[in-house]
Structures are given as C-alpha cells and as structure tokens.
Design a protein around this motif. Structure first.
Motif, PDB file in Angstrom:
ATOM      1  N   UNK A  58       0.845  -1.190   0.000  1.00 23.64           N
ATOM      2  CA  UNK A  58       0.000   0.000   0.000  1.00 23.64           C
ATOM      3  C   UNK A  58       0.883   1.243   0.000  1.00 23.64           C
ATOM      4  N   UNK A  59       0.471   2.228  -0.766  1.00 22.10           N
ATOM      5  CA  UNK A  59       1.193   3.500  -0.820  1.00 22.10           C
ATOM      6  C   UNK A  59       0.752   4.379   0.355  1.00 22.10           C
ATOM      7  N   UNK A  60       1.651   4.603   1.304  1.00 25.58           N
ATOM      8  CA  UNK A  60       1.334   5.368   2.509  1.00 25.58           C
ATOM      9  C   UNK A  60       1.920   6.781   2.498  1.00 25.58           C
ATOM     10  N   UNK A  61       2.236   7.318   1.325  1.00 25.47           N
ATOM     11  CA  UNK A  61       2.837   8.644   1.281  1.00 25.47           C
ATOM     12  C   UNK A  61       1.909   9.724   1.848  1.00 25.47           C
ATOM     13  N   UNK A  62       0.606   9.573   1.639  1.00 30.11           N
ATOM     14  CA  UNK A  62      -0.334  10.565   2.178  1.00 30.11           C
ATOM     15  C   UNK A  62      -0.362  10.526   3.704  1.00 30.11           C
ATOM     16  N   UNK A  63      -0.089   9.360   4.274  1.00 26.83           N
ATOM     17  CA  UNK A  63      -0.016   9.237   5.729  1.00 26.83           C
ATOM     18  C   UNK A  63       1.212   9.968   6.260  1.00 26.83           C
ATOM     19  N   UNK A  64       2.323   9.818   5.558  1.00 26.01           N
ATOM     20  CA  UNK A  64       3.534  10.536   5.969  1.00 26.01           C
ATOM     21  C   UNK A  64       3.331  12.043   5.845  1.00 26.01           C
ATOM     22  N   UNK A  65       2.700  12.478   4.756  1.00 28.38           N
ATOM     23  CA  UNK A  65       2.437  13.907   4.570  1.00 28.38           C
ATOM     24  C   UNK A  65       1.572  14.452   5.710  1.00 28.38           C
ATOM     25  N   UNK A  66       0.611  13.649   6.154  1.00 26.61           N
ATOM     26  CA  UNK A  66      -0.262  14.070   7.246  1.00 26.61           C
ATOM     27  C   UNK A  66       0.524  14.235   8.538  1.00 26.61           C
ATOM     28  N   UNK A  67       1.433  13.297   8.820  1.00 29.92           N
ATOM     29  CA  UNK A  67       2.269  13.401  10.015  1.00 29.92           C
ATOM     30  C   UNK A  67       3.208  14.600   9.932  1.00 29.92           C
ATOM     31  N   UNK A  68       3.722  14.867   8.737  1.00 27.60           N
ATOM     32  CA  UNK A  68       4.663  15.981   8.583  1.00 27.60           C
ATOM     33  C   UNK A  68       3.988  17.330   8.831  1.00 27.60           C
ATOM     34  N   UNK A 104      -9.027   4.542   0.948  1.00 26.98           N
ATOM     35  CA  UNK A 104      -8.793   5.327  -0.262  1.00 26.98           C
ATOM     36  C   UNK A 104      -7.339   5.256  -0.743  1.00 26.98           C
ATOM     37  N   UNK A 105      -6.469   4.597   0.023  1.00 30.51           N
ATOM     38  CA  UNK A 105      -5.070   4.481  -0.379  1.00 30.51           C
ATOM     39  C   UNK A 105      -4.924   3.452  -1.490  1.00 30.51           C
ATOM     40  N   UNK A 106      -3.959   3.671  -2.351  1.00 28.74           N
ATOM     41  CA  UNK A 106      -3.778   2.816  -3.522  1.00 28.74           C
ATOM     42  C   UNK A 106      -2.873   1.625  -3.218  1.00 28.74           C
ATOM     43  N   UNK A 107      -3.260   0.474  -3.769  1.00 25.35           N
ATOM     44  CA  UNK A 107      -2.389  -0.692  -3.739  1.00 25.35           C
ATOM     45  C   UNK A 107      -1.335  -0.553  -4.828  1.00 25.35           C
ATOM     46  N   UNK A 108      -0.166  -1.114  -4.566  1.00 27.33           N
ATOM     47  CA  UNK A 108       0.897  -1.130  -5.565  1.00 27.33           C
ATOM     48  C   UNK A 108       1.434  -2.546  -5.715  1.00 27.33           C
ATOM     49  N   UNK A 109       1.942  -2.850  -6.897  1.00 30.33           N
ATOM     50  CA  UNK A 109       2.579  -4.144  -7.106  1.00 30.33           C
ATOM     51  C   UNK A 109       3.881  -4.194  -6.308  1.00 30.33           C
ATOM     52  N   UNK A 110       4.115  -5.319  -5.687  1.00 29.60           N
ATOM     53  CA  UNK A 110       5.337  -5.482  -4.885  1.00 29.60           C
ATOM     54  C   UNK A 110       5.763  -6.946  -4.940  1.00 29.60           C
ATOM     55  N   UNK A 111       6.987  -7.179  -5.349  1.00 29.67           N
ATOM     56  CA  UNK A 111       7.495  -8.552  -5.387  1.00 29.67           C
ATOM     57  C   UNK A 111       8.758  -8.626  -4.531  1.00 29.67           C
ATOM     58  N   UNK A 112       8.611  -9.239  -3.349  1.00 28.81           N
ATOM     59  CA  UNK A 112       9.746  -9.409  -2.441  1.00 28.81           C
ATOM     60  C   UNK A 112       9.868 -10.886  -2.124  1.00 28.81           C
ATOM     61  N   UNK A 113      10.799 -11.514  -2.785  1.00 31.14           N
ATOM     62  CA  UNK A 113      10.918 -12.967  -2.689  1.00 31.14           C
ATOM     63  C   UNK A 113      11.191 -13.420  -1.262  1.00 31.14           C
ATOM     64  N   UNK A 114      11.948 -12.629  -0.486  1.00 26.77           N
ATOM     65  CA  UNK A 114      12.254 -13.037   0.883  1.00 26.77           C
ATOM     66  C   UNK A 114      10.999 -13.038   1.758  1.00 26.77           C
ATOM     67  N   UNK A 115      10.135 -12.059   1.543  1.00 21.56           N
ATOM     68  CA  UNK A 115       8.884 -12.036   2.306  1.00 21.56           C
ATOM     69  C   UNK A 115       7.989 -13.214   1.938  1.00 21.56           C
TER      70      UNK A 115
END
Length: 420
Positions: A58-68, A104-115
């Motif tokens: 999930x893209x949490x940039x808007x959450x960081x902007x809110x904290x800032x 309302x936050x956007x999902x993003x593709x993420x491929x992390x083989x270790x996870x």
C-alpha cells in the motif's frame, strides 16, 4: 466458548510471527475469522484472489504527509458516515490534526521474494489444522503485511515522532493493528478511540465482536463511559491504568425530558448477522402498525440487505430509509416521539434525544446496561407503552440521565485533553 472461537484462538496462538516489533497474529485476525467463522465464504474464493496479496503493498505517502504537517493523525478503515461524523466531532476544536482514509489508499505491485519465502516457510511448518489452500491464503496475507511493513520502515526512516499522536479508529482490526504497533515502536503516542459500546458481554458468539476487545493493540484506550471501562477490565483483562473515560463529543451535558407520546417511532435494526430477526421485528411491527395506527420508520444497518428488509415492510405505516441517513440525522430531526432498537447502541442515542427506546428481545445478544424496556411480541410491546405512559416523568428522566452518563459518558469532556 464454541468451536469457531477455539479454532480462531488456535490459529492466533500458533501463527505467532514477530518482526519489526509487530505481532502479526494480531494483524491477521481478519483472515483467521475468514477461516473459522466465514469458511463457506472462503471456499468461494478463486485461486487468484488467494495468492494476489503476495504481490501487493500500500502506498502510505499521504499518511507521511499528514504526520509531517500535523501533530495528530487519525486513520479509519471504513468511510461510514457515522464513523466520520464521530471522528470530526472528537477533533472539531483542534486545528492541528488530519484524517487519512485507509480505504482510499492505492495498492501497488510489490514482489519481495524473501517475504514470500519467509511467510510460506513459517506457515507451512506450523502444526495447523488447515488445508493447503488455507495455508496459502494465510501465507499470502502475511507476506502482504510484511511488504507493507517494509514500506513503512523505508518511508518513515529517520522521521521524528516527538510529540506526534497517532489515533487509529480501531486498533483491534485490519491494517490499523499493524500501523498501531509500527508507530508505537517508533515512539509515537498511540490512542485507541472507541466507536461503540463494543466490549459488552454477548449471549451468543458472533463474528468479529470479541476482536474489538481481545485484539486491541494500543496501550492507551479511550472509552465513553464507566460501563465500557468495566467491560474491558472484566471481559478482556485489560489493565485499569490503560483505560481512560473520556466521554463522547456527540453527547454533551443536557437536561433529559423524555417524550411520553407513542405515535411516531424510529426503529434501529441490528447488523446483517441479525437480519433474520430484523425481518421478524419488521413483521411484528406490520401487525402493530395496522392495529394501533403507529407510524414506524426503519433504519437498517448500512451493510444490511435493504431490498429484503424493505420487502418485509408491507404496511403503509412503515417506511424504510435508504441507509444514507445517519442515526444523528434521524434523531435530530424531531419527527419521532419514541424509538425501538435491536442489538445496537443506538438504544442509548435515542434516549439522549428524549425518546423512550424499547428493545426487541428475540435473540437479543448484546448485553447493554439499560432500563426495563424489553418486548418480544405485540402484548409485551403494548404493556411497555402503557407502563411508560403512566410512569412518573421526573423518575424516568433521572433514570435515563444516569444510564446515559454510565454508558455514553454524557457530559464528560475528557476527550478534549486526551490527545494533548
């Protein structure tokens, strides 16, 4: 404790994955419920939906902007009108806060083989009474939550949380359990706010209800009134020092003066899990409406099957509102002179607006601390109306006031300082 609860507890105990100061068995509560209480729905899932979480974040940039930009940041998972209304009330006198809607936050593709590997190995090596697909489902979501955590770690690297406050709408459920634990680990003050009288006893085991108490991940918990504090202590063994009675901003102090008219009634139905009995109540009200000329307005739960409930209201004296209207809007309209509730805290809200509220007791599940106002058929309904018509007005006003302070925290304003 029934079989479903035993299975849920077993999953939570055995899938005790811990990383980045986060207990992921708390985060996975929703998935555990799917495999125990909602297994028939799980079986309808397609393979694609089971494995797709492996490759999401999930893209949490808007959450960081809110904290800032703000000292206080509030999140909510569901944009229900009454939930957003409550949040806005809590903070209407503060100019240093922001709300982030997680749905309302956007999902993003993420491929992390270790996870992926870490999740699969962990889940598949546990001694679990699950099928291959069920283990895959849990593995995929665990990997998804690890993807999210990695993103949060990177995004908030070196972020200064000094004097910042995070307020999850419900730290016991969904992604907010992860965010709560993450921000706690970063030294951010986290405060859980109560959105209902969620910690009461239940006569019957139902989906999700117990999670609101046993899965709280915040250390600081606010409740409306004394009843919820005692329920948390007695039902979930939560320490008294963690709980603060703060009141509810929707219910400032007022003089109660209940109506003793019983001609126009607003009816608050229970959640969809109670729809069988919601319909039974509507059918009973059809009879009463025809016989006594009482007008009923039915307020369904937002997630109920509106068409099915509307179809059950066969009498012209019964109308079903669409669900867009909030409880506050209906009660504040001044149209109604009494109310009925079924397994909902709207029972107390109606009393705040000077309405006697009767409780339908057929399969009544949620044990609220209220008045002697239950009915189960036409005869018991009319007996209650007759009793309240004759009761001393000063006595009933006093009883209602005490009930509202004890449960809703009427007039208590500690929430104004809780978030400082």
């Amino acid at each position: 404790m029934n079989k479903n609860r035993h299975q849920y507890n077993a999953l939570k105990k055995n899938i005790d994955f811990y990383k980045h100061s986060i207990k992921y068995n708390h985060v996975l509560a929703q998935q555990f419920v799917s495999l125990t209480y909602s297994l028939s729905s799980f079986k309808k899932k397609k393979i694609k939906s089971l494995v797709s979480p492996f490759f999401k974040t999930i893209n949490f940039h808007s959450l960081k902007d809110a904290f800032a930009a703000n000292r206080i940041v509030v999140t909510n998972v569901t944009n229900r009108a009454d939930y957003v209304e409550l949040i806005n009330k809590y903070f209407e006198k503060s100019d240093d806060w922001d709300r982030v809607s997680l749905e309302e936050l956007n999902f993003r593709f993420c491929f992390k083989i270790m996870n992926i590997l870490q999740s699969v190995v962990f889940v598949f090596t546990r001694k679990l009474d699950l099928t291959f697909l069920q283990k895959l489902y849990i593995s995929a979501h665990l990997s998804h939550y690890l993807n999210i955590t990695d993103g949060l770690v990177s995004l908030f690297n070196h972020f200064n949380f000094n004097e910042k406050v995070y307020v999850p709408f419900n730290s016991a459920y969904d992604i907010e359990t992860l965010l709560t634990q993450f921000f706690k680990s970063k030294g951010c003050k986290v405060i859980h706010i109560s959105h209902a009288l969620s910690y009461v006893n239940f006569k019957y085991d139902t989906v999700y209800d117990f999670i609101n108490g046993e899965n709280i991940t915040a250390k600081n918990i606010t409740v409306w009134g004394e009843s919820s504090k005692l329920d948390l202590i007695n039902n979930y063994n939560i320490g008294e020092d963690s709980i603060k009675i703060c009141g509810n901003p929707k219910y400032p102090e007022k003089i109660i003066n209940v109506s003793k008219e019983f001609s126009k009634c607003v009816v608050f139905l229970g959640r969809p899990i109670y729809d069988e009995y919601n319909i039974e109540l509507i059918k009973l009200l059809n009879v009463i409406a025809k016989k006594y000329g009482i007008e009923f307005t039915i307020k369904p739960h937002p997630f109920s099957d509106f068409e099915k409930l509307n179809a059950a209201s066969e009498n012209g004296n019964i109308s079903v509102v669409s669900g867009k209207e909030t409880i506050f809007q209906l009660l504040n309209s001044g149209i109604y002179n009494f109310a009925i509730s079924y397994n909902t805290t709207a029972y107390f809200e109606a009393m705040y607006y000077n309405l006697i509220c009767l409780r339908f007791s057929v399969f009544e599940n949620e044990v609220f601390h209220g008045l002697d106002d239950n009915f189960f058929d036409e005869v018991s309904f009319m007996k209650q109306l007759d009793k309240f018509k004759k009761i001393d007005i000063e006595q009933i006003n006093a009883d209602v006031s005490k009930t509202l302070i004890y449960n809703l925290g009427m007039g208590i304003t500690e929430y104004l300082t809780m978030f400082n």
